[in-house]
Design an enzyme around this catalytic site. Sequence first.
Site, short mmCIF file in Angstrom:
data_model
loop_
_atom_site.label_atom_id
_atom_site.label_comp_id
_atom_site.label_asym_id
_atom_site.label_seq_id
_atom_site.Cartn_x
_atom_site.Cartn_y
_atom_site.Cartn_z
N HIS A 72 24.93 -47.50 -58.74
CA HIS A 72 24.44 -46.50 -57.78
C HIS A 72 25.61 -46.13 -56.88
O HIS A 72 26.06 -46.92 -56.06
CB HIS A 72 23.28 -47.06 -56.96
CG HIS A 72 22.84 -46.12 -55.88
ND1 HIS A 72 22.36 -44.86 -56.17
CD2 HIS A 72 22.82 -46.23 -54.53
CE1 HIS A 72 22.06 -44.25 -55.03
NE2 HIS A 72 22.33 -45.05 -54.02
N ASP A 74 26.88 -43.82 -54.07
CA ASP A 74 26.59 -42.89 -52.98
C ASP A 74 27.72 -41.87 -52.83
O ASP A 74 28.89 -42.24 -52.74
CB ASP A 74 26.45 -43.65 -51.66
CG ASP A 74 25.16 -44.45 -51.59
OD1 ASP A 74 24.09 -43.85 -51.80
OD2 ASP A 74 25.23 -45.66 -51.33
N ASP A 207 17.10 -44.67 -54.60
CA ASP A 207 17.50 -45.04 -53.24
C ASP A 207 16.93 -44.16 -52.14
O ASP A 207 16.91 -44.59 -50.99
CB ASP A 207 19.03 -45.06 -53.15
CG ASP A 207 19.54 -45.83 -51.94
OD1 ASP A 207 18.81 -46.71 -51.44
OD2 ASP A 207 20.66 -45.57 -51.49
N HIS A 457 21.40 -38.34 -50.27
CA HIS A 457 20.42 -39.02 -49.42
C HIS A 457 21.03 -39.81 -48.26
O HIS A 457 20.29 -40.45 -47.50
CB HIS A 457 19.51 -39.93 -50.26
CG HIS A 457 20.25 -40.96 -51.07
ND1 HIS A 457 20.65 -40.73 -52.36
CD2 HIS A 457 20.64 -42.22 -50.78
CE1 HIS A 457 21.26 -41.80 -52.83
NE2 HIS A 457 21.27 -42.72 -51.89
#
Length: 1020
Positions: A72, A74, A207, A457
């Site tokens: 994941h 970001d 997430d 996000h």
Amino acid sequence: MGTGSLAPGVRAGGGNTGWLWMSSCNLGLPVLSISFLIWLLLAAPGAQAAGYKTCPTTKPGMLNVHLLPHTHDDVGWLKTVDQYYYGMDPHLLTFMPIVMSDVQHASVQYILDSVIYSLLNDPTRRFIYVEMAFFSRWWKQQTNVTQDAVRNLVRQGRLEFVNGGWVMNDEAATHYGAIVDQMTLGLRFLQDTFGSDGLPRVAWHIDPFGHSREQASLFAQMGFDGFFLGRIDYQDKFNRKRKLKMEELWRASASLKPPAADLFTGVLPNNYNPPKDLCWDVLCTDPPVVDDPTSPEFNANKLVDYFLNLASSQKKYYRTNHTVMTMGSDFQYENANMWFKNMDKLIRLVNEQQANGSKVHVLYSTPSCYLWELNKANLTWTVKEDDFFPYADGPHMFWTGYFSSRPALKRYERLSYNFLQVCNQLEALVGPEAKVGPYGSGDSAPLNEAMAVLQHHDAVTGTARQNVVNDYAKQLAAGWGPCEVLVSNALARLSLYKQNFSFCREINISICPASQTSEHFRVIIYNPVGRKVDLMVRLPVSEGIFLVKDPNDRRISSNVVMVPSAYSKTYQWELLFPASVPALGFSIYSVNKMSGHNHQAHNLTARPKKSKSRVLVIENKYIRATFDSDTGLLRKIENLEQNISLPVRQGFFWYNASAGDEESPQASGAYIFRPSHRKPLPVSHWAQVTLVKTNLVQEVHQNFSAWCSQVIRLYEGQRHLELEWTVGPIPVKDDWGKEVISRFNTPMRTRGQFFTDSNGREILKRRDDFRPTWTLNQTEPVAGNYYPVNTRIYITDGHMQLTVLTDRSQGGSSLLDGSLELMVHRRLLVDDERGVAEPLLETDTGDKVRGRHLVILSSVSDAAARHRLLAEQEVLAPQVVLAHGGSSPYHSQAPKMQFSALRRELPPQVHLLTLARWGPKMLLLRLEHQFAVKEDSNRNLSSPVTLNLQNLFKTFTINYLQETTLAANQPLSRVSRLKWMTDTGPISYPAPSRLDPTSITLQPMQIRTFLASVQWQRLI
């Protein structure tokens, strides 16, 4: 959509995809050297078309455990996008003494290098990837040999793209138009690079901090087969486990006929992290699998027993003989060999137990392959119709603060969306001459990519560190420049007039040098909406008398108003004049300064605090607003058209942010909202009031404190009240963090109900202390009743409706009967322990914020027409460009002072969602029905509407039209989504009808997307 980064000549990995037109990405020349491993790939079995056919074989009669290797990544959070990609430590960039970094080590380029290497080493291994913002950058740096190897991995289904957007977007603070744009950008990269092999079939939002119904609807319309979630409310998850509802069908629209917005949705068992004790990354501390029985560290038997028990326990909460385990987490797999080597051993060791009677089979898999097995189970699934807001990960831990965090960034993002649509439209209308013209080379791609990054996000949410937020803002600012050049080229081409254009980026704080220093200037107003728009233009000027003329050279009414500056202690002058701009077109007004002094300027009239004079009123022929003469606060709103009157008391309050207490150590922070008391404190019980009244505008200026003020404004001919608030810097020297709200109190009987929009589209009903699908144990009566408000919130008693529209995403609620509140700003002293490790304490840019709330009072029967059309004009506001100094003709013909690109206006139901350049002779067109079923009865706006696209546009001719999915990456005629049985009964699947450009019908809330082959017209 810009084509600056697009160029012909790059072949798609999927070969001939069957598209009528094939666009390509200029992906650059590659660089990574792993050619010595390519022979391994060529020998790999099962190289066939990507999709479900490439899924691994499972074993009937056994519990199949699908291991999902993933990372994941970001797109900005604790480090900037570039720092994450390259693996930079932000502390080392400051030349400060070296200290232990509190930021996770992370380098996406090394993650992708390592994963590809490991996949090439073993043909059974699989991996999924999400963020195209990173992958596309990595791809450009690879050699041709590496790119071919990756294409083969994708073709074999061993490297699978899920989601496929530029980022994994937030679902609370994002507008649906921006979501569609960022998904389109990422999915187009995959289509151009890998063809149909790279088509994601599964949406993957592991997430984001809560999930909107509109997000699921958009994913369904993009052609996804399933949607997997990581975070849901802890009480909701407990209830779902108990009722075996961890997987359901999400019916994500009350207007679109099933299955158009239906999407199979599953909740992952462990958010998105590996199971306890099974994390084998360099960032983890779990012991490796030791399968040498002669080693004193031998732990294979113990790990196998633990895994078998874990799989059996997890199976109890799911309905099929398949379950998943997410093997990865934030920025993991920088040394992918550690992960894969241990998973290889785990798979072998667990599967060897089948010889001893074990009924557990473990395999490398992907979300798509897991979804395929669920679909083949032929079960009947329950249906969900609400959303997943608000999200809490424990008692007193509601993630509702980020709905409002960093309001300056949220406004900048919304303004940038507005400007990007203007830029895209003008590029589409003018064609190639918009990119290269008298002002230089323009490009929409940088702003398109910057806006896509902002949907991440941890970006628009305001939950990144301050230095990262600054970087997001810099990316937006850098994207505006090339778009301003493009807009200038296009306006010059359309108006046949080359002018010295000026874009006033700081007009929100009344700074515009072009209007403040020029004696003569022109005002060019471009309208991105498909209908004529009337507006009041408001520009900061120097003191004086001004003459304003319309596009027909006729003098029009104008005012110069002297107002106090919210950003200094001085007064300033603002010029007002009414303007009318045709559909998808522009109007040019001329302004001339006649003298340096204005003895007729409309000054502020002060009203003392305890004035016993007549009641203070501002009104036009549609609206009257009455103020309390003692307090200066709004007291009543009247709709004079409909003879509706409602007592409304509006003021500003603040919640004292909790820093933790005896009940819970949880503090308010960038993510979490947790007030220390249920009742907020007033900023002031009264306001110092000043009054402005002219023939064009009436204003009440309210000063509540040194850091909070508001102008309540009513323009001539306006059917809503405008509240322009200025808040900040919020004082915190008393060591109290503050969360500031604007609250509207009325006697309306609303029975604890209120309504909020979902990403700016459909409306959802909310009830205090209530969740539609589970019984809530409320631990935070304020924060637990806050919901995201993207564009509007309203209350109604069944007869009248009070609607408040916002100019950015905010958190809102109705905590008292007949009350509405919106959080406008927050400044906190304590971190909320969710990873950012810094308090939400903006001290420079962003500490003082100005915004607007638009208030509509109307009957219920016509409320939707009012708020829908007003929200459209607020999100796609006219773009004002100034021209000062000399000018010259672009052509020998006389300049055009007014222009519309449409031969006929669009009906009020129809919103032009997208008009953008797609290729050398192609455009992307999206048309949207912006009303819901049964929403409007007065004007029949909730009925289907039919358009004739033939000869609709003046500047180009449509030669061919192809309908696609919402993200424009698949022809609609070829989409075949998985079918699911539900407990609500059978669903019909109508065959797509023949496309007729002269008869395009839109059903309520339907968006139709087209790729059009066009020929641009000569504009002289």
